[in-house]
Design an enzyme around this catalytic site. Structure first.
Site, short mmCIF file in Angstrom:
data_model
loop_
_atom_site.label_atom_id
_atom_site.label_comp_id
_atom_site.label_asym_id
_atom_site.label_seq_id
_atom_site.Cartn_x
_atom_site.Cartn_y
_atom_site.Cartn_z
N HIS A 320 20.26 -1.17 -18.77
CA HIS A 320 20.54 -2.60 -18.92
C HIS A 320 19.33 -3.25 -19.57
O HIS A 320 18.20 -2.87 -19.29
CB HIS A 320 20.80 -3.24 -17.56
CG HIS A 320 21.52 -4.53 -17.67
ND1 HIS A 320 20.88 -5.70 -17.99
CD2 HIS A 320 22.82 -4.83 -17.53
CE1 HIS A 320 21.77 -6.67 -18.03
NE2 HIS A 320 22.97 -6.18 -17.77
N ASP A 377 29.09 -1.59 -14.66
CA ASP A 377 30.26 -0.88 -15.18
C ASP A 377 30.40 0.53 -14.64
O ASP A 377 31.42 1.18 -14.87
CB ASP A 377 30.20 -0.83 -16.72
CG ASP A 377 30.35 -2.20 -17.34
OD1 ASP A 377 31.22 -2.95 -16.86
OD2 ASP A 377 29.61 -2.52 -18.27
N1 CMC Z 1 21.86 6.66 -21.84
C1 CMC Z 1 20.81 7.32 -22.41
N2 CMC Z 1 19.71 6.71 -22.87
C2 CMC Z 1 19.67 5.38 -22.78
C3 CMC Z 1 20.73 4.63 -22.21
C4 CMC Z 1 21.84 5.32 -21.73
N3 CMC Z 1 22.86 4.66 -21.17
N4 CMC Z 1 20.39 3.33 -22.25
C5 CMC Z 1 19.20 3.25 -22.84
N5 CMC Z 1 18.74 4.50 -23.15
C6 CMC Z 1 17.45 4.84 -23.74
C7 CMC Z 1 17.39 4.48 -25.21
O1 CMC Z 1 17.84 5.54 -26.02
C8 CMC Z 1 15.92 4.18 -25.37
O2 CMC Z 1 15.24 5.39 -25.42
P1 CMC Z 1 13.91 5.53 -26.35
O3 CMC Z 1 12.91 4.58 -25.75
O4 CMC Z 1 13.52 6.96 -26.24
O5 CMC Z 1 14.32 5.14 -27.74
C9 CMC Z 1 15.54 3.50 -24.07
O6 CMC Z 1 16.47 4.03 -23.10
C10 CMC Z 1 15.63 1.99 -24.09
O7 CMC Z 1 16.92 1.67 -24.54
P2 CMC Z 1 17.31 0.40 -25.37
O8 CMC Z 1 18.39 0.74 -26.31
O9 CMC Z 1 16.07 -0.24 -25.91
O10 CMC Z 1 17.86 -0.53 -24.25
P3 CMC Z 1 18.60 -1.87 -24.49
O11 CMC Z 1 18.06 -2.82 -23.52
O12 CMC Z 1 18.55 -2.27 -25.92
O13 CMC Z 1 20.14 -1.48 -24.21
C11 CMC Z 1 22.18 -1.12 -23.07
C12 CMC Z 1 20.82 -1.84 -23.05
C13 CMC Z 1 22.98 -1.59 -21.90
C14 CMC Z 1 22.91 -1.49 -24.37
C15 CMC Z 1 21.94 0.41 -23.01
O14 CMC Z 1 21.26 0.74 -21.83
C16 CMC Z 1 23.25 1.19 -23.11
O15 CMC Z 1 23.72 1.47 -24.21
N6 CMC Z 1 23.87 1.55 -21.94
C17 CMC Z 1 25.16 2.22 -21.97
C18 CMC Z 1 26.26 1.18 -22.18
C19 CMC Z 1 26.48 0.34 -20.94
O16 CMC Z 1 26.59 0.84 -19.83
N7 CMC Z 1 26.61 -0.99 -21.16
C20 CMC Z 1 26.92 -1.93 -20.09
C21 CMC Z 1 25.79 -2.86 -19.79
S1 CMC Z 1 26.01 -3.74 -18.23
C22 CMC Z 1 27.38 -4.77 -18.48
C23 CMC Z 1 27.11 -5.86 -19.44
O17 CMC Z 1 26.49 -6.84 -19.07
O18 CMC Z 1 27.57 -5.73 -20.57
#
Ligand code: CMC
Length: 443
Positions: A320, A377
């Site tokens: 998140h 989720d």
């Molecule tokens: N699985 C594997 N790796 C992950 C995941 C995941 N679900 N989420 C983040 N990472 C890794 C990402 O690859 C990055 O790694 P590195 O530093 O090596 O490049 C690191 O963790 C930080 O990730 P980020 O992309 O900078 O994180 P973000 O804050 O931009 O993204 C997110 C947040 C929710 C989009 C992401 O965690 C994700 O894609 N999660 C899966 C989808 C999901 O469950 N979404 C629902 C969110 S909660 C409901 C809502 O409010 O929408």
């Protein structure tokens, strides 16, 4: 440009931060503090003072507004609506009361709650002519595509509630809010019945919000409908836990659209579109698809985790932007999930897979180091599945729950004394100026 930078020797009076520019000048940035003491540098005059803008792709460090709806402390895993901890609301309140709280800022008195419920009941039906609109869509249209279209179409069928706002036309707000919150439930159930070729069921005045939804979804028109209380309680909880979540992708989109003076229905429809993606609300559908794939593969989740660690996929329902701790909603839902399945006597293998996946991920340095925990989720889909909601409707359920939040944020923007359109800037990285080439001279 009016440059009002301060000389380098100026000491920033508290509470301001001092920004030292490459040319040696200083700029004072006032520090704003939220109710809980969280600091923010106020850069509203930065470009005027320095000629520069800030860059923060994805807005991870940018406060786009001041809002008094929801407070989150992502490090500590705290979520409060209007100051009330989510755990207390989940235990003692219900969706309609919480919707009132989120929209109007206070828990309703008994008469206020009764009036709000009555408004929801009065506005539960949708315009008969909207049926033709439904009929013109393919039977297998994704429910989120339909929802976005239908919410936007409410502006056509209820034009007196679709007023632009920046010029004080906000008289019908209560009715518009109740119309939206009540009708999304009817629209959703109607879309489901029509996609199945089943007769449409109309809302009943005697039923509460969640019972009415379940009635419109699952009733047999010739039988008395009995909704198991445990099922409507579970649905209530899911909707309540989704009611708001401050500046996420969809809510910020709603505020962005609202800032142009667009009506509530148009703004909420934009929220539906933003919510659809799998990184946001679409994750609840993606989680179940992932758990199902693990089940079908007879994998214990190790392969999925390994692939996520090398960036070949994301573990859906994990991570998140704000929470660097367990999402408090996931904690509540995870517990409710076990209780619901026990009470219904349902054994869902996907719950076992989810628990296993969680424990593998939470003991893996990749997830631990990045502070990736289950989010809202991760378990919500298992509850929705147990209730009988089809997988492709999961994100629609998120949208129904989120409506009060979108209404509250639309209201903050629309009722702001001084209208201000949201208009970010960009860093242009395209070609520099060049001359037009006639088509024959192009390679
Ligand atoms: N699985 C594997 N790796 C992950 C995941 C995941 N679900 N989420 C983040 N990472 C890794 C990402 O690859 C990055 O790694 P590195 O530093 O090596 O490049 C690191 O963790 C930080 O990730 P980020 O992309 O900078 O994180 P973000 O804050 O931009 O993204 C997110 C947040 C929710 C989009 C992401 O965690 C994700 O894609 N999660 C899966 C989808 C999901 O469950 N979404 C629902 C969110 S909660 C409901 C809502 O409010 O929408």
């Amino acid at each position: 440009m009016n440059q009002q930078a301060f000389p380098a020797t100026t000491t920033a009076p508290d509470p301001s931060a001092r920004l030292v520019l490459p040319d040696g000048r200083d700029v004072l940035l006032p520090i704003l503090r939220g109710t809980e003491g969280e600091p923010a540098f106020d850069i509203t005059r930065l470009r005027e003072q320095t000629g520069s803008i800030t860059f923060d792709e994805g807005y991870a460090n940018t406060g786009s507004c001041q809002s008094n709806v929801t407070y989150i402390d992502g490090e500590k895993g705290i979520l409060r609506y209007r100051g009330y901890p989510i755990e207390q609301l989940a235990e003692h309140s219900h969706f309609v009361e919480t919707a009132y709280l989120v929209i109007y800022g206070e828990l309703p008195t008994r008469p206020q709650r009764a009036r709000f419920s009555a408004l929801l009941t009065e506005n539960a039906h949708i315009h008969e002519r909207m049926v033709y609109l439904f009929e013109s869509y393919p039977r297998d249209a994704h429910p989120m595509a339909l929802l976005g279209a239908m919410v936007n179409a409410l502006a056509c069928y209820y034009p007196h509630l679709a007023t632009n706002t920046h010029f004080g036309e906000t008289d019908n707000f209560d009715e518009a809010a109740a119309t939206l919150i009540s009708k999304v439930r009817t629209i959703t159930a109607m879309a489901y019945r029509m996609s199945k070729g089943l007769p449409v069921i109309y809302p009943k005045r005697s039923l509460n919000y969640c019972e009415n939804f379940l009635h419109m979804m699952f009733s047999d028109p010739y039988e008395h409908f009995e909704c198991p209380p445990v099922v409507s309680r579970a649905l209530n909880l899911i909707l309540l836990l989704h009611a708001d979540h401050e500046q996420n992708c969809s809510t910020s989109t709603v505020r962005m659209v609202a800032s142009s003076g667009a009506n509530l229905f148009a703004s909420a429809a934009s929220g539906v579109c933003a919510l659809w993606g799998p990184f946001h609300g679409g994750a609840n559908q993606a989680v179940i698809e992932m758990l199902q794939a693990i089940h079908d593969d007879k994998d214990d989740g190790t392969r999925f985790v390994a692939e996520a660690k090398v960036g070949r996929r994301r573990l859906m329902g994990f991570g998140h932007r704000i929470y660097r701790n367990y999402d408090p909603r996931a904690k509540i839902i995870g517990k409710a999930c076990e209780e619901l399945l026990n009470e219904l006597g349902v054994k869902d293998p996907l719950l076992d897979i989810a628990r296993r996946l969680e424990s593998i991920a939470l003991s893996d340095p990749y997830f631990v180091d990045r502070k990736l925990y289950p989010n809202v989720d991760f378990y919500s889909g298992i509850i929705l599945r147990a209730i009988g909601i089809p997988i492709n409707m999961f994100t629609v359920m998120f949208a129904i729950g989120r409506m009060p939040g979108w209404v509250a944020h639309w209201r903050e923007v629309a009722f702001a004394g001084r209208p201000r359109i949201y208009r970010p800037r960009q860093i242009y990285t395209g070609p520099s100026v060049r001359d037009y080439l006639p088509v024959d001279l192009r390679e």
